[in-house]
Design a protein around this motif. Structure first.
Motif, mmCIF file in Angstrom:
data_model
loop_
_atom_site.group_PDB
_atom_site.id
_atom_site.type_symbol
_atom_site.label_atom_id
_atom_site.label_comp_id
_atom_site.label_asym_id
_atom_site.label_seq_id
_atom_site.Cartn_x
_atom_site.Cartn_y
_atom_site.Cartn_z
ATOM 1 N N GLU A 22 -0.594 -4.828 -0.369
ATOM 2 C CA GLU A 22 -0.424 -3.812 -0.763
ATOM 3 C C GLU A 22 -1.383 -2.789 -1.021
ATOM 4 O O GLU A 22 -1.395 -1.272 -0.983
ATOM 5 N N ALA A 23 -2.733 -3.217 -1.326
ATOM 6 C CA ALA A 23 -3.919 -2.412 -1.516
ATOM 7 C C ALA A 23 -4.519 -2.063 -0.306
ATOM 8 O O ALA A 23 -5.248 -1.156 -0.355
ATOM 9 N N LEU A 24 -4.064 -2.496 0.951
ATOM 10 C CA LEU A 24 -5.003 -2.302 2.063
ATOM 11 C C LEU A 24 -3.919 -1.340 3.072
ATOM 12 O O LEU A 24 -2.966 -1.596 3.180
ATOM 13 N N PRO A 25 -4.672 -0.189 3.256
ATOM 14 C CA PRO A 25 -3.797 0.825 4.290
ATOM 15 C C PRO A 25 -3.613 0.148 5.483
ATOM 16 O O PRO A 25 -4.351 -0.543 6.071
ATOM 17 N N GLY A 26 -2.254 0.272 6.015
ATOM 18 C CA GLY A 26 -1.945 -0.425 7.167
ATOM 19 C C GLY A 26 -1.128 -1.625 7.148
ATOM 20 O O GLY A 26 -0.574 -2.114 8.037
ATOM 21 N N ILE A 27 -1.408 -2.464 6.162
ATOM 22 C CA ILE A 27 -0.772 -3.834 5.913
ATOM 23 C C ILE A 27 0.425 -3.659 4.977
ATOM 24 O O ILE A 27 0.378 -3.249 3.890
ATOM 25 N N SER A 28 1.663 -4.145 5.424
ATOM 26 C CA SER A 28 2.801 -4.015 4.654
ATOM 27 C C SER A 28 3.079 -5.202 3.829
ATOM 28 O O SER A 28 2.993 -6.408 4.154
ATOM 29 N N GLY A 29 3.270 -4.914 2.486
ATOM 30 C CA GLY A 29 3.509 -6.164 1.644
ATOM 31 C C GLY A 29 4.832 -6.906 2.139
ATOM 32 O O GLY A 29 5.157 -8.044 1.889
ATOM 33 N N GLY A 30 5.897 -6.111 2.440
ATOM 34 C CA GLY A 30 6.929 -6.688 3.159
ATOM 35 C C GLY A 30 6.957 -7.711 4.319
ATOM 36 O O GLY A 30 7.288 -8.719 4.267
ATOM 37 N N THR A 31 5.911 -7.280 5.027
ATOM 38 C CA THR A 31 5.380 -8.212 6.264
ATOM 39 C C THR A 31 4.866 -9.489 5.674
ATOM 40 O O THR A 31 5.252 -10.682 6.276
ATOM 41 N N VAL A 32 4.086 -9.507 4.792
ATOM 42 C CA VAL A 32 3.265 -10.591 4.104
ATOM 43 C C VAL A 32 4.362 -11.391 3.288
ATOM 44 O O VAL A 32 4.156 -12.709 3.562
ATOM 45 N N ALA A 33 5.100 -10.706 2.575
ATOM 46 C CA ALA A 33 6.315 -11.371 2.145
ATOM 47 C C ALA A 33 7.297 -12.182 3.127
ATOM 48 O O ALA A 33 7.537 -13.391 2.823
ATOM 49 N N LEU A 34 7.496 -11.794 4.331
ATOM 50 C CA LEU A 34 7.909 -12.289 5.260
ATOM 51 C C LEU A 34 7.320 -13.676 5.666
ATOM 52 O O LEU A 34 7.720 -14.885 5.905
ATOM 53 N N ILE A 35 5.862 -13.387 5.834
ATOM 54 C CA ILE A 35 4.970 -14.639 6.243
ATOM 55 C C ILE A 35 4.755 -15.848 5.261
ATOM 56 O O ILE A 35 4.861 -17.010 5.745
ATOM 57 N N VAL A 36 4.733 -15.520 4.036
ATOM 58 C CA VAL A 36 4.848 -16.462 3.103
ATOM 59 C C VAL A 36 6.091 -16.983 2.583
ATOM 60 O O VAL A 36 5.976 -17.859 1.648
ATOM 61 N N GLY A 37 7.090 -16.479 3.163
ATOM 62 C CA GLY A 37 8.554 -16.696 2.954
ATOM 63 C C GLY A 37 9.056 -16.575 1.475
ATOM 64 O O GLY A 37 10.065 -17.114 0.896
ATOM 65 N N LEU A 38 8.540 -15.468 1.014
ATOM 66 C CA LEU A 38 9.300 -14.701 -0.398
ATOM 67 C C LEU A 38 10.342 -13.688 -0.140
ATOM 68 O O LEU A 38 10.606 -13.103 -0.901
ATOM 69 N N TYR A 39 10.465 -13.409 0.990
ATOM 70 C CA TYR A 39 11.068 -12.139 1.395
ATOM 71 C C TYR A 39 12.653 -11.931 1.038
ATOM 72 O O TYR A 39 12.969 -11.164 -0.009
#
Length: 308
Positions: A22-39
Motif C-alpha cells: 500500500e505504500a508503493l505507487p502502482g501496487i494494490s494491497g488487494g492484489t497482494v492480499a489475494l497472493i498471500v491468501g488473506l483476501y
C-alpha cells in the motif's frame, strides 16, 4: 502454544506484505492480499466488524440487537485479522519511510518487478471461483480493464492538503486496500497527496494524520460491505471484474513512462525485462508451492478419514 504463536507471526507477516504494497505507487494491497491468501478473510472479517459495530451503535441503545451484534463479531477470524492488521500498520509506516524512497529513485526497475508480479497474479482471480469463463465474462473483464487502463493513464493533479480534501481522498484511496488492481498510493500520487502524506507521517502532523485516518475508516466501512455483498452473492462475476481491473492496472506499472504517465522509449531493456521475468517467476513458484501444499493437505485429510 508454539503453533499458535507461529500462526500469529505468519498472519502478521502476511499483513505486512499487504501494508508494504500500500505504500508503493502502482501496487494494490488487494492484489497482494489475494497472493498471500488473506483476501476473503480480510473482506469477510471487516464486513462482520462493520455490521457488529453498526448493531451496537444503532440497536443496543434501544435495548435490542446485542445478541446479533455479538454474533457478527463471532464470525470474525480474530486470530487472523488482528495479527494481520498489526503487521499491516507496522509495515505500511516502515515502507513509507524506508522502501518508498528507493522505489522513487529506481522507479523503472521497481515497476518492472511489480509488473511481472501483477501479471502473474492475474491467474489468482481468474481461477478463484473454480468456474469456467464464458464469452460474456471475457467481455465484462475487458470493459473493466479498459476503465482501469484509462484511469491509471491520467496525468497527476495537485490538490491542496486541506483536512477536508485529505479526508475525501483517503476515503477513496483506502478502497484500494480491498479492491485488487487499484493502488491506494497511486491514487494519492495522482492527486498530488503522496508526498504530503509521507511528510505528515515523518513530521507527526496529527491534524493531517487524523483527517486521513478518519477518511480511511469511513471509506473502508462503506465500501467493504458493498464488496462483501458481491463476493457472497456474485462471487464469480466479482472475480471477473477484479481480473479486469488488475489487467488494466498494469498500465500504471509499465516501466517506461514519465511522471505524467507519458509512455517513453524503452531503455536498459535487458535488465528491465529480466526483472519483469523475475517478478513473474516469483508468483508462479508461489502459486505452484501453494497448490502442492493444498494437495498434500487434501491427501492427509483423506488418509485420516479412511483410518477413522
Amino acid at each position: 502454544m508454539a503453533n499458535s504463536v507461529g500462526s500469529y507471526i505468519f498472519n502478521a507477516v502476511r499483513g505486512g506484505a499487504v501494508g508494504t504494497s500500500e505504500a508503493l505507487p502502482g501496487i494494490s494491497g488487494g492484489t497482494v492480499a489475494l497472493i498471500v491468501g488473506l483476501y476473503d478473510q480480510l473482506i469477510g472479517g471487516a464486513g462482520h466488524m462493520v455490521s457488529g459495530i453498526k448493531r451496537y451503535v444503532t440497536d443496543v441503545p434501544r435495548g435490542r440487537g446485542k445478541d446479533r451484534a455479538r454474533e457478527q463479531f463471532r464470525q470474525v477470524e480474530w486470530s487472523v485479522l488482528v495479527p494481520a492488521l498489526v503487521g499491516m500498520a507496522v509495515a505500511l509506516v516502515g515502507a513509507l519511510l524506508l522502501i518508498a524512497p528507493l522505489v522513487e529513485e529506481y522507479t523503472q526497475y521497481a515497476y518492472a518487478i511489480f509488473f511481472g508480479l501483477v501479471l502473474a497474479c492475474l491467474w489468482i482471480p481468474y481461477t478463484g471461483a473454480g468456474k469456467s469463463w464464458k464469452a460474456g465474462h471475457y467481455l465484462l473483464a475487458l470493459v473493466f480493464a479498459v476503465l482501469s487502463f484509462f484511469l491509471t493513464s491520467l496525468p497527476g493533479a495537485n490538490l491542496p492538503p486541506h483536512p477536508v480534501v485529505v479526508f475525501l481522498v483517503a476515503s477513496v484511496a483506502i478502497c484500494a486496500l480491498v479492491l485488487p488492481g487499484v493502488s491506494g498510493s497511486f491514487i494519492l500520487l495522482a492527486v498530488g497527496l503522496y508526498t504530503p502524506s509521507k511528510d505528515a507521517l515523518e513530521n507527526l502532523d496529527f491534524v493531517y494524520i487524523g483527517a486521513f485516518a478518519l477518511g480511511a475508516l469511513t471509506g473502508l466501512a462503506l465500501f467493504v460491505k458493498v464488496l462483501q455483498y458481491f463476493l457472497e452473492n456474485f462471487h464469480h462475476l466479482t472475480l471477473v471484474v477484479l481480473t479486469g481491473l488488475m489487467a488494466g492496472s498494469l498500465r500504471a506499472l509499465w516501466p517506461w513512462q514519465s511522471e505524467d504517465r507519458e509512455i517513453l522509449a524503452p531503455t536498459e531493456v535487458p535488465l528491465t525485462v529480466a526483472l519483469m521475468v523475475a517478478g513473474f517467476a516469483i508468483i508462479v513458484v508461489s502459486i505452484l508451492w501453494e497448490r502442492r501444499k493444498r494437495l498434500q493437505r487434501e491427501v492427509e485429510a483423506g488418509h485420516e478419514s479412511v483410518s477413522v
